[in-house]
Design a protein around this motif. Structure first.
Motif, PDB file in Angstrom:
ATOM      1  N   ARG A  24       0.821  -1.207   0.000  1.00 24.10           N
ATOM      2  CA  ARG A  24       0.000   0.000   0.000  1.00 24.10           C
ATOM      3  C   ARG A  24       0.860   1.264   0.000  1.00 24.10           C
ATOM      4  O   ARG A  24       0.496   2.279  -0.621  1.00 24.10           O
ATOM      5  N   GLU A  25       1.984   1.229   0.685  1.00 32.49           N
ATOM      6  CA  GLU A  25       2.886   2.386   0.652  1.00 32.49           C
ATOM      7  C   GLU A  25       3.376   2.648  -0.771  1.00 32.49           C
ATOM      8  O   GLU A  25       3.510   3.801  -1.193  1.00 32.49           O
ATOM      9  N   ARG A  26       3.626   1.581  -1.520  1.00 32.99           N
ATOM     10  CA  ARG A  26       4.066   1.761  -2.900  1.00 32.99           C
ATOM     11  C   ARG A  26       2.927   2.296  -3.766  1.00 32.99           C
ATOM     12  O   ARG A  26       3.143   3.190  -4.594  1.00 32.99           O
ATOM     13  N   SER A  27       1.721   1.784  -3.569  1.00 38.50           N
ATOM     14  CA  SER A  27       0.574   2.297  -4.317  1.00 38.50           C
ATOM     15  C   SER A  27       0.372   3.778  -4.047  1.00 38.50           C
ATOM     16  O   SER A  27       0.080   4.561  -4.965  1.00 38.50           O
ATOM     17  N   ALA A  28       0.527   4.170  -2.785  1.00 35.21           N
ATOM     18  CA  ALA A  28       0.376   5.581  -2.435  1.00 35.21           C
ATOM     19  C   ALA A  28       1.467   6.427  -3.090  1.00 35.21           C
ATOM     20  O   ALA A  28       1.194   7.527  -3.588  1.00 35.21           O
TER      21      ALA A  28
END
Length: 443
Positions: A24-28
């Motif tokens: 999720r950090e990468r998606s953000a």
């Protein structure tokens, strides 16, 4: 990727939570890097708007983890059809009544909160979907795969650079391109033991592979430039019928994102225009271009079985490893993965990641085209749904192996299989060469 079979129940929950958070950090990062106008814009008809990918990630997480695993009430049943990838081709997705950037971010947050609660309350056993947290691992990999797709969308967008990363390491000594002779014989291809392996990687099965030679590194930009400047794109001799038809129709003259200014070849990379780096693996070439180069060079592309044997076979232990370097998870010293760098590394930059026979950079840097059509292995069983793999089986797709600089370790194993149309060039794909061995080359 950690072998979850080795973890106790609580350690497994912690591992899953960490992997979900990391994805999720990468998606953000990929979606927060641009403004809302950029998120809803379609940068290429080959790709979805970034905001579609973001909400699709949340919808798949809701379908599998909130509703199926958790047995919870739907969060947004009304959007299921909008984010069904089989209902709407990418070119048509901007015309749909999609969630806006704010709505999409709120939706994926709400879904994730429920998923973390499901993770705490659900026994990770009792169903095949739950065994060793398979469903959670599937969703982690799904999000990371879409993150790589979003990274490819960033490469297609125009404008100033918005993504930044340090350069990859350089080799201590310039690597000389050479060949490795891989002895013939049986080896174990695929896996039946990796808990988060997807259905097309299964089951493990014995494959007989004749001896072959494979190059120790992927083909570099410098070598590919010789093909370009030597008239390779204009010489019908090097192209298959399908490849030549594609070359003519698309008016190909060089890899995608390459351009010539005077006597200097440049490439555009995430908004940066730079001279072609001669020592990096070539990227953004189709299967047809890779195949034509191989013919021009008097060689061929490896089969998928040859690629995997070169990557996994340990001749001393007569077994198949998880990765070329062994069974331990990838570390930064092994391979260029996870978007740590926004480019392939120069060949020879990861000596610690070499296979026992001395084949380098089989994992990371660039996906490698193989000569093999995408089909299931003997004994294949679709799980948990046919649309992940089975509906793509056939001669229309070619197999790619090894992952790229944009592939996360969670979605990259020595057994991991990717596939795409042979005309695709926006993906982070390159190749390496192989050939049949001559009499007397194998002892």
């Amino acid at each position: 990727m950690t072998n979850t079979a080795d973890l106790g129940a609580e350690a497994l929950r912690d591992h899953v939570a960490a992997q979900l958070t990391r994805a999720r950090e990468r998606s953000a990062l990929l979606t927060d890097a641009v403004d809302d106008d950029d998120l809803v814009r379609q940068h290429s008809k080959l790709m979805s708007p970034l905001v579609w990918d973001l909400a699709h990630i949340g919808n798949q997480e809701e379908l599998w983890l909130v509703r199926d695993v958790g047995g919870r009430e739907p969060v947004r049943r009304d959007i299921d059809e909008l984010y069904d990838a089989f209902q709407h081709p990418r070119a048509a997705r901007p015309t749909l009544p999609l969630l806006g950037p704010g709505e999409a971010r709120s939706y994926v947050r709400e879904v994730r909160d429920k998923v973390l609660d499901v993770l705490e309350r659900t026994p990770l056993e009792g169903r095949r979907l739950l065994d060793r947290a398979f469903a959670f691992g599937m969703i982690v990999q799904h999000e990371q795969q879409h993150d790589e797709t979003m990274l490819a969308t960033h490469q297609l967008r125009t404008g100033a650079p918005v993504l930044h990363a340090p350069d990859p390491p350089k080799p201590v000594v310039a690597h000389r391109v050479d060949e490795v002779i891989v002895p013939g014989g049986r080896f174990t291809m695929g896996t039946s033991a990796e808990p988060w392996a997807l259905d097309n990687e299964r089951p493990a099965h014995a494959v007989e592979v004749p001896p072959f030679a494979i190059e120790s590194v992927p083909v570099t930009c410098g070598r590919y430039l010789e093909f370009v400047e030597g008239g390779g794109y204009d010489d019908r001799r090097w192209w298959s019928d399908g490849g030549w038809a594609f070359r003519v129709e698309a008016n190909l003259v060089a890899p995608r994102f390459w351009d010539k200014h005077g006597q200097t070849w440049t490439r555009r990379r995430f908004g940066v225009v730079e001279e072609i780096p001669h020592d990096e693996p070539v990227v953004h070439v189709s299967f047809h271009e890779a195949d034509a180069f191989a013919r021009w060079a008097g060689k061929r592309l490896p089969t998928e079985a040859e690629w995997e044997k070169a990557a996994r076979h340990d001749p001393d232990g007569d077994r198949s490893r998880r990765f070329p370097w062994g069974d331990e998870d990838p570390e930064p010293r092994h391979a260029n993965l996870g978007q740590r760098h926004l480019r392939p590394a120069p060949v020879g930059a990861y000596p610690d990641g070499a296979s026992p026979l001395g084949v380098h950079q089989l994992i990371g840097d660039v996906w490698e085209w193989t000569a093999t059509d995408f089909y299931g292995y003997p004994g294949f069983q679709a799980f948990p749904y046919r649309e992940y793999s089975e509906v793509f089986f056939g001669p229309e797709y070619k197999v790619l192996r090894g992952g790229s600089f944009g592939t996360d370790p969670a979605a990259c194993r020595g057994t991991f299989r990717n596939w795409d149309y042979p005309i695709r060039r926006q993906i982070f794909a390159g190749f390496r060469l192989a050939r049949d061995v001559r009499s007397g080359e194998v002892r």
